[in-house]
Design a protein around this motif. Structure first.
Motif, PDB file in Angstrom:
ATOM      1  N   GLU A   8      57.364   9.173  23.298  1.00 39.94           N
ATOM      2  CA  GLU A   8      57.236   8.398  22.059  1.00 39.94           C
ATOM      3  C   GLU A   8      57.154   9.250  20.791  1.00 39.94           C
ATOM      4  N   PRO A   9      56.319  10.326  20.764  1.00 37.31           N
ATOM      5  CA  PRO A   9      56.276  11.105  19.513  1.00 37.31           C
ATOM      6  C   PRO A   9      57.636  11.666  19.112  1.00 37.31           C
ATOM      7  N   LEU A  10      58.413  12.118  20.095  1.00 42.07           N
ATOM      8  CA  LEU A  10      59.743  12.642  19.791  1.00 42.07           C
ATOM      9  C   LEU A  10      60.658  11.544  19.270  1.00 42.07           C
ATOM     10  N   THR A  50      70.077  24.296  18.438  1.00 38.74           N
ATOM     11  CA  THR A  50      68.644  24.490  18.188  1.00 38.74           C
ATOM     12  C   THR A  50      67.866  23.198  18.393  1.00 38.74           C
ATOM     13  N   THR A  51      68.376  22.106  17.887  1.00 39.74           N
ATOM     14  CA  THR A  51      67.687  20.822  18.067  1.00 39.74           C
ATOM     15  C   THR A  51      67.606  20.457  19.540  1.00 39.74           C
ATOM     16  N   SER A  52      68.661  20.710  20.297  1.00 40.90           N
ATOM     17  CA  SER A  52      68.640  20.445  21.737  1.00 40.90           C
ATOM     18  C   SER A  52      67.522  21.226  22.413  1.00 40.90           C
ATOM     19  N   MET A  53      67.402  22.486  22.036  1.00 38.48           N
ATOM     20  CA  MET A  53      66.378  23.329  22.629  1.00 38.48           C
ATOM     21  C   MET A  53      64.971  22.860  22.280  1.00 38.48           C
ATOM     22  N   VAL A  54      64.751  22.575  20.992  1.00 37.56           N
ATOM     23  CA  VAL A  54      63.414  22.152  20.552  1.00 37.56           C
ATOM     24  C   VAL A  54      63.021  20.827  21.210  1.00 37.56           C
ATOM     25  N   GLU A  87      60.868  24.232  12.804  1.00 32.72           N
ATOM     26  CA  GLU A  87      61.545  23.174  13.565  1.00 32.72           C
ATOM     27  C   GLU A  87      60.605  22.572  14.597  1.00 32.72           C
ATOM     28  N   PHE A  88      59.895  23.422  15.309  1.00 34.01           N
ATOM     29  CA  PHE A  88      58.951  22.915  16.307  1.00 34.01           C
ATOM     30  C   PHE A  88      57.845  22.091  15.659  1.00 34.01           C
ATOM     31  N   ASN A  89      57.366  22.536  14.516  1.00 31.58           N
ATOM     32  CA  ASN A  89      56.305  21.790  13.845  1.00 31.58           C
ATOM     33  C   ASN A  89      56.764  20.390  13.453  1.00 31.58           C
ATOM     34  N   LEU A  90      58.058  20.242  13.144  1.00 29.68           N
ATOM     35  CA  LEU A  90      58.602  18.917  12.838  1.00 29.68           C
ATOM     36  C   LEU A  90      58.654  18.037  14.087  1.00 29.68           C
ATOM     37  N   TYR A  91      59.181  18.598  15.169  1.00 23.87           N
ATOM     38  CA  TYR A  91      59.458  17.787  16.346  1.00 23.87           C
ATOM     39  C   TYR A  91      58.252  17.603  17.271  1.00 23.87           C
ATOM     40  N   LYS A  92      57.219  18.404  17.106  1.00 24.24           N
ATOM     41  CA  LYS A  92      56.038  18.234  17.956  1.00 24.24           C
ATOM     42  C   LYS A  92      54.968  17.356  17.316  1.00 24.24           C
ATOM     43  N   ARG A  93      55.269  16.787  16.162  1.00 29.13           N
ATOM     44  CA  ARG A  93      54.307  15.887  15.520  1.00 29.13           C
ATOM     45  C   ARG A  93      53.942  14.751  16.461  1.00 29.13           C
ATOM     46  N   ARG A  98      50.883  23.728  20.955  1.00 26.96           N
ATOM     47  CA  ARG A  98      50.577  24.881  20.104  1.00 26.96           C
ATOM     48  C   ARG A  98      51.744  25.866  20.138  1.00 26.96           C
ATOM     49  N   VAL A  99      52.167  26.323  18.953  1.00 29.66           N
ATOM     50  CA  VAL A  99      53.293  27.242  18.821  1.00 29.66           C
ATOM     51  C   VAL A  99      52.802  28.532  18.174  1.00 29.66           C
ATOM     52  N   TYR A 100      53.264  29.667  18.715  1.00 27.33           N
ATOM     53  CA  TYR A 100      52.850  30.958  18.147  1.00 27.33           C
ATOM     54  C   TYR A 100      54.057  31.869  17.992  1.00 27.33           C
ATOM     55  N   CYS A 101      54.113  32.598  16.873  1.00 28.31           N
ATOM     56  CA  CYS A 101      55.196  33.554  16.609  1.00 28.31           C
ATOM     57  C   CYS A 101      54.688  34.985  16.762  1.00 28.31           C
ATOM     58  N   ALA A 102      55.459  35.817  17.477  1.00 23.58           N
ATOM     59  CA  ALA A 102      55.109  37.230  17.644  1.00 23.58           C
ATOM     60  C   ALA A 102      56.294  38.080  17.190  1.00 23.58           C
ATOM     61  N   TYR A 103      56.056  38.932  16.189  1.00 22.41           N
ATOM     62  CA  TYR A 103      57.124  39.765  15.642  1.00 22.41           C
ATOM     63  C   TYR A 103      56.529  41.072  15.139  1.00 22.41           C
ATOM     64  N   GLU A 104      57.402  42.036  14.847  1.00 24.34           N
ATOM     65  CA  GLU A 104      56.947  43.395  14.544  1.00 24.34           C
ATOM     66  C   GLU A 104      56.082  43.501  13.293  1.00 24.34           C
ATOM     67  N   GLU A 105      56.352  42.699  12.281  1.00 23.67           N
ATOM     68  CA  GLU A 105      55.679  42.881  10.992  1.00 23.67           C
ATOM     69  C   GLU A 105      54.283  42.257  10.958  1.00 23.67           C
ATOM     70  N   TYR A 106      53.532  42.417  12.026  1.00 20.60           N
ATOM     71  CA  TYR A 106      52.170  41.872  12.079  1.00 20.60           C
ATOM     72  C   TYR A 106      51.376  42.721  13.058  1.00 20.60           C
ATOM     73  N   ASP A 107      50.096  42.871  12.809  1.00 19.43           N
ATOM     74  CA  ASP A 107      49.249  43.730  13.635  1.00 19.43           C
ATOM     75  C   ASP A 107      49.245  43.263  15.094  1.00 19.43           C
ATOM     76  N   ILE A 108      49.584  44.176  15.996  1.00 21.70           N
ATOM     77  CA  ILE A 108      49.738  43.791  17.395  1.00 21.70           C
ATOM     78  C   ILE A 108      48.407  43.418  18.049  1.00 21.70           C
ATOM     79  N   GLU A 109      47.327  44.035  17.612  1.00 21.18           N
ATOM     80  CA  GLU A 109      46.025  43.691  18.183  1.00 21.18           C
ATOM     81  C   GLU A 109      45.642  42.260  17.805  1.00 21.18           C
TER      82      GLU A 109
END
Length: 204
Positions: A8-10, A50-54, A87-93, A98-109
């Motif tokens: 239903e939420p989707l 992308t929409t298919s995946m999300v 995109e996930f924040n839109l479709y998971k309403r 919970r969604v989390y992003c991990a990338y180089e430009e942020y402290d790894i600890e």
């Protein structure tokens, strides 16, 4: 898979966005992903990859569960990670996923600590994901879906090798690779962890 079969939420979100029915490519892949098939999903830009995946990830996971992620999505860089998170924040309403992003430009600890608190979906660059994993900063034992978004980036630098390492560390999983073209180097994956994968190409 028609949109009416979604949770239903989707369905509510898709209705609000004005989508009446899936695009042609989405009709090809949504039901196969729901059925648990591993796929190489090949289609041009704006075909709805992308929409298919999300939609598929939200539909499969449905709600928050325990602490370890159940979906891992590889992207090329920080900008791609943050765009996909939106995109996930839109479709998971309407869900508590919970969604989390991990990338180089942020402290790894900090990333390791924040992932430990609990997440359902991790969007990561390959290099950063592997660094966090080898620091015992992420539990991949509960992973159900391992996905590569816009997979063309894999063939620049060491990304292909970095992503190939991940299946060595996880058990049974659904693999999804979204790309505009099928690169012959994907055949290496077909000979190993994606040996039963189907290749779906957009009908133009």
């Amino acid at each position: 898979m028609p949109f009416k079969k979604l949770i239903e939420p989707l369905k509510d979100t898709i209705t609000q966005k004005g989508f009446d029915e899936p695009l042609a490519f989405q009709k090809q892949v949504l039901s196969k992903i729901k059925g648990g098939a591993s796929l190489f999903a090949i289609a041009p830009k704006d075909a709805g990859k992308t929409t298919s995946m999300v939609i598929s990830v939200v539909q499969k996971l449905k709600a928050a569960f325990e602490d370890a992620p159940r979906a891992l999505i590889f992207v090329k860089d920080k900008e791609a990670a943050l765009a996909l998170e939106l995109e996930f924040n839109l479709y998971k309403r309407g869900t508590d996923l919970r969604v989390y992003c991990a990338y180089e430009e942020y402290d790894i600890e900090n990333q390791r600590d924040e992932i430990y608190v609990g997440t359902d979906i991790v969007i990561a660059t390959p290099k950063r994901l592997n660094k966090i994993f080898y620091l015992n900063g992420i539990n991949l034992n509960k992973l159900q879906m391992c996905i590569v978004e816009d997979a063309e980036f894999l063939f620049r630098g060491s990304h292909f090798a970095e992503v190939t390492r991940t299946p060595e560390s996880i058990g049974k999983c659904q693999y999804l690779v979204f790309s505009t073209t099928f690169d012959k180097r994907f055949e290496r994956w077909q000979e190993s962890f994606m040996y039963r994968a189907q290749t779906i190409k957009a009908k133009l």
